[in-house]
Design a protein around this motif. Structure first.
Motif, PDB file in Angstrom:
ATOM      1  N   THR A 171       0.733   3.976  -2.959  1.00 15.12           N
ATOM      2  CA  THR A 171       0.448   5.415  -2.600  1.00 15.12           C
ATOM      3  C   THR A 171       1.538   6.423  -3.161  1.00 15.12           C
ATOM      4  O   THR A 171       1.250   7.323  -3.689  1.00 15.12           O
ATOM      5  CB  THR A 171       0.526   5.513  -1.354  1.00 15.12           C
TER       6      THR A 171
ATOM      7  N   VAL B 237      -3.085   4.683  -4.900  1.00 14.71           N
ATOM      8  CA  VAL B 237      -3.884   4.641  -3.918  1.00 14.71           C
ATOM      9  C   VAL B 237      -4.102   5.929  -3.610  1.00 14.71           C
ATOM     10  O   VAL B 237      -2.964   6.697  -3.157  1.00 14.71           O
ATOM     11  CB  VAL B 237      -3.538   3.847  -2.702  1.00 14.71           C
TER      12      VAL B 237
ATOM     13  N   VAL C 247       0.897  -1.225   0.102  1.00 12.83           N
ATOM     14  CA  VAL C 247       0.057   0.025   0.005  1.00 12.83           C
ATOM     15  C   VAL C 247       0.955   1.280  -0.008  1.00 12.83           C
ATOM     16  O   VAL C 247       0.705   2.323  -0.614  1.00 12.83           O
ATOM     17  CB  VAL C 247      -0.960   0.193   1.030  1.00 12.83           C
TER      18      VAL C 247
END
Length: 77
Positions: free
Chosen positions: A27, A32, A23
């Protein structure tokens, strides 16, 4: 320092570290939509999870007196 992280705990920490790392990288890549501060925080959390899983020792567990390692206290860990 004695090991205080058991095998099930290591598995959870490894999986959580991998997810947090993924994640964090997503990002950074813009896949994301999280804030700019989230990527480094998730990256550090990922490294902490993976580091404690690899070493078998958690400082927070030591401070709290938690031990999930099933080895006997007299044996080698």
């Amino acid at each position: 320092m004695n090991q205080n992280v058991g095998s099930a705990d290591k598995l959870v920490r490894t999986a959580l570290g991998a997810v947090l790392g993924t994640v964090s990288l997503a990002t950074l890549a813009g896949a994301v939509p999280l804030s700019a501060l989230a990527a480094p925080l998730l990256g550090v959390a990922s490294l902490l999870m993976l580091g404690t899983a690899a070493s078998g020792t958690c400082l927070l567990y030591s401070l709290l007196g938690v031990d999930t390692c099933p080895a006997s206290a007299g044996g080698s860990r």
